[in-house]
Design an enzyme around this catalytic site. Structure first.
Site, PDB file in Angstrom:
ATOM      1  N   SER A 135      -2.059   3.877  -6.132  1.00 31.49           N
ATOM      2  CA  SER A 135      -1.548   4.655  -5.016  1.00 31.49           C
ATOM      3  C   SER A 135      -2.437   5.876  -4.873  1.00 31.49           C
ATOM      4  CB  SER A 135      -0.103   5.055  -5.335  1.00 31.49           C
ATOM      5  OG  SER A 135       0.366   5.989  -4.389  1.00 31.49           O
ATOM      6  N   LYS A 161      -3.160   1.285  -2.192  1.00 30.40           N
ATOM      7  CA  LYS A 161      -2.139   1.854  -1.304  1.00 30.40           C
ATOM      8  C   LYS A 161      -2.579   3.253  -0.909  1.00 30.40           C
ATOM      9  CE  LYS A 161       2.313   3.874  -2.630  1.00 30.40           C
ATOM     10  NZ  LYS A 161       3.540   3.598  -3.410  1.00 30.40           N
ATOM     11  N   LYS A 163      -1.600   6.809   1.067  1.00 35.10           N
ATOM     12  CA  LYS A 163      -0.526   7.627   1.620  1.00 35.10           C
ATOM     13  C   LYS A 163      -0.900   8.010   3.050  1.00 35.10           C
ATOM     14  CE  LYS A 163       2.153   8.023  -2.025  1.00 35.10           C
ATOM     15  NZ  LYS A 163       3.580   7.656  -2.035  1.00 35.10           N
ATOM     16  N   ASP A 188       1.734   3.939   2.608  1.00 34.38           N
ATOM     17  CA  ASP A 188       3.047   4.498   2.253  1.00 34.38           C
ATOM     18  C   ASP A 188       3.269   5.802   3.009  1.00 34.38           C
ATOM     19  OD1 ASP A 188       5.416   5.289   1.098  1.00 34.38           O
ATOM     20  OD2 ASP A 188       4.666   5.349  -0.968  1.00 34.38           O
ATOM     21  N   GLU A 213       5.015   0.887   3.634  1.00 29.59           N
ATOM     22  CA  GLU A 213       6.106   1.319   2.767  1.00 29.59           C
ATOM     23  C   GLU A 213       6.865   2.480   3.391  1.00 29.59           C
ATOM     24  OE1 GLU A 213       4.524   1.903  -1.160  1.00 29.59           O
ATOM     25  OE2 GLU A 213       6.312   2.961  -1.863  1.00 29.59           O
ATOM     26  N   ASP A 238      11.299   1.681  -0.104  1.00 29.41           N
ATOM     27  CA  ASP A 238      11.217   2.432  -1.361  1.00 29.41           C
ATOM     28  C   ASP A 238      12.414   3.398  -1.404  1.00 29.41           C
ATOM     29  OD1 ASP A 238      10.687   4.242  -3.410  1.00 29.41           O
ATOM     30  OD2 ASP A 238       8.642   4.685  -2.849  1.00 29.41           O
ATOM     31  N   LYS A 262      11.863   0.858  -8.412  1.00 33.19           N
ATOM     32  CA  LYS A 262      11.620   1.921  -9.391  1.00 33.19           C
ATOM     33  C   LYS A 262      12.932   2.007 -10.149  1.00 33.19           C
ATOM     34  CE  LYS A 262       8.543   4.598  -6.378  1.00 33.19           C
ATOM     35  NZ  LYS A 262       8.440   5.758  -5.466  1.00 33.19           N
ATOM     36  N   GLY A 290       5.884   3.513  -8.845  1.00 31.57           N
ATOM     37  CA  GLY A 290       5.537   4.513  -9.848  1.00 31.57           C
ATOM     38  C   GLY A 290       5.929   5.878  -9.340  1.00 31.57           C
TER      39      GLY A 290
HETATM   40  O1  OSB Z   1       6.462   6.835  -2.769  1.00 31.91           O
HETATM   41  O2  OSB Z   1       5.720   5.574  -4.285  1.00 31.91           O
HETATM   42  C1  OSB Z   1       5.975   6.705  -3.873  1.00 31.91           C
HETATM   43  C2  OSB Z   1       4.694   9.303  -6.382  1.00 31.91           C
HETATM   44  C3  OSB Z   1       5.693  10.249  -6.315  1.00 31.91           C
HETATM   45  C4  OSB Z   1       6.724  10.056  -5.423  1.00 31.91           C
HETATM   46  C5  OSB Z   1       6.776   8.909  -4.618  1.00 31.91           C
HETATM   47  C6  OSB Z   1       5.784   7.946  -4.716  1.00 31.91           C
HETATM   48  C7  OSB Z   1       4.705   8.171  -5.583  1.00 31.91           C
HETATM   49  C8  OSB Z   1       3.569   7.279  -5.683  1.00 31.91           C
HETATM   50  C9  OSB Z   1       2.763   7.348  -6.968  1.00 31.91           C
HETATM   51  O3  OSB Z   1       3.176   6.570  -4.793  1.00 31.91           O
HETATM   52  C10 OSB Z   1       2.624   6.072  -7.678  1.00 31.91           C
HETATM   53  C11 OSB Z   1       2.053   6.322  -9.058  1.00 31.91           C
HETATM   54  O4  OSB Z   1       0.838   6.351  -9.199  1.00 31.91           O
HETATM   55  O5  OSB Z   1       2.841   6.517 -10.017  1.00 31.91           O
HETATM   56 MG    MG Z   2       6.711   4.960  -1.889  1.00 30.75          MG
END
Ligand code: OSB
Ligand code: MG
Length: 369
Positions: A135, A161, A163, A188, A213, A238, A262, A290
């Site tokens: 991510s 992925k 953001k 995402d 996402e 999510d 998660k 994550g």
């Molecule tokens: O939306 O998946 C998410 C991190 C913090 C809060 C939300 C998210 C995330 C990540 C990080 O996308 C994923 C990782 O590398 O742990």
């Molecule tokens: Mg997410």
């Protein structure tokens, strides 16, 4: 398993990178760490909530309060035959799945150690290594993004992925798609759009993303269902999936074609197993999310990701991407886009206590009176 004592700590660990999402920037983690003691064994749990309620509503302070004043006093000194029995003891308290998950997941670790088995086996896993992706946070420029994507693809990660947020979406994704036509790409939004942004989201259909996402509200299902009807790209939920009840309704509404699991967001492994069963019978593929976890949370996620419906690469990348030094002794590292699940009883990782001591901001030891 009789619960004899607990040690709750708040740790602070700096991230090696600046992680920008549509809801803010993270440069360090503030980690609630629970050590749960019973029958000569120790179970570990890691909170994923942040100091501010920017992802979901829970915070480090709200979770610490509930664990210290309510949940731990409720369970210490009692004997629970299995994790389901412990969850029943917490069930009268509404919501707060992340706070409950710290305790519930530490109990699963302890329970598996009591059985002398690795957690993945106790959960019903079917593999010993899992497929992983990364991510990537919002980068300063498109060029920086292309460099980051290239670096992680060359390291073997199986999915990238990115953001996104309004104004940082189509253009950057298109540049990445053009440079890497074959890559498995996802985006995402962390709830940065509303249904009226539909034309903007519809343009992403031409980029062949594996999924988008959580584009809409952090608690929404209905608008996601409306959006999914109009998009060719699958929606992955999510933030909105906080329980198996929410998952059941999401399936009925067709609010998403992919689910991100998660365990900490769902209240722990038990609730995650319920969502896994629902998704499996509905034909919805899962992947492990994550929350920038340190070694304890990352190990828990790896064990759960061995279940059969986790068919897409997760966000569980190498610990060395995040930390100069992780809080556990075992190196949780990906190789060619695969990560081995730690061996040994329970979650199979051990705290580096001197490091944990050094980064502890607050701690409290509680025993059964
Ligand atoms: O939306 O998946 C998410 C991190 C913090 C809060 C939300 C998210 C995330 C990540 C990080 O996308 C994923 C990782 O590398 O742990
Ligand atoms: Mg997410």
């Amino acid at each position: 398993m009789r619960l004899e004592a607990a040690e709750l700590r708040i740790l602070e660990l700096p991230l090696k990178f600046r992680f920008e999402t549509s809801f803010g920037v993270q440069t360090k983690r503030t980690i609630l760490l629970l050590r749960l003691f019973g029958e000569g064994l120790e179970g570990l749990g890691e909170g994923v909530m942040e100091k501010l309620p920017l992802y979901r509503e829970e915070t480090v302070a709200s979770a610490r309060y509930l664990l210290e004043e309510v949940f731990l006093p409720e369970v210490l000194g009692k004997d629970f035959p299995n994790p389901e029995a412990l969850s029943q003891a917490l069930a009268p308290f509404r919501g707060n799945p992340m706070a409950k998950a710290v305790l519930e997941m530490a109990f699963w670790d302890l329970f598996a150690k009591g059985l002398g088995k690795p957690l993945w086996q106790v959960l019903g896993g079917v593999r010993r290594r899992v497929e992983v992706g990364v991510s990537l946070g919002i980068q300063p420029t498109v060029t920086d993004t292309l460099k980051a994507v290239e670096k992680h693809l060359s390291e073997g990660y199986r999915r990238i992925k990115l953001k996104i947020k309004p104004g940082w979406d189509y253009q950057v994704l298109k540049a990445v798609r053009q440079a890497f036509p074959e890559a498995t790409l996802t985006a995402d939004a962390n709830s940065a759009y509303r249904l009226f942004d539909f034309p903007r989201l519809k343009r992403l259909d031409e980029l062949f993303l594996d999924y988008i996402e959580q584009p809409l509200g952090y608690d929404d299902l209905l608008d996601h269902a409306r959006l999914q009807q109009e998009l060719a790209t699958p929606i992955c939920l999510d933030e909105s999936l906080t329980s198996s009840e929410k998952a059941r309704k999401a399936i009925e509404l067709r609010a998403g074609r992919v689910f991100n699991i998660k365990p900490a967001r769902l209240g722990g492994h038990g609730e995650s197993l319920k969502v896994h069963a629902l998704a499996q019978s509905a034909g919805i593929p899962l992947w492990m999310g994550g929350m920038l976890e340190a070694g304890v949370g990352r190990a828990h996620n790896l064990h759960l990701a061995t279940l059969p419906a986790f068919t897409k690469p997760g966000d569980v990348s190498s610990a060395s991407r995040y930390w100069e030094e992780d809080i556990v002794e075992e190196a949780l590292e990906a190789e060619e886009g695969l990560m081995d699940v730690p061996e040994g009883p329970g979650i199979g990782v051990h705290l580096k206590l001197p490091l944990v001591e050094r980064i502890t901001l607050w701690q409290r030891y509680m025993s059964a009176s």
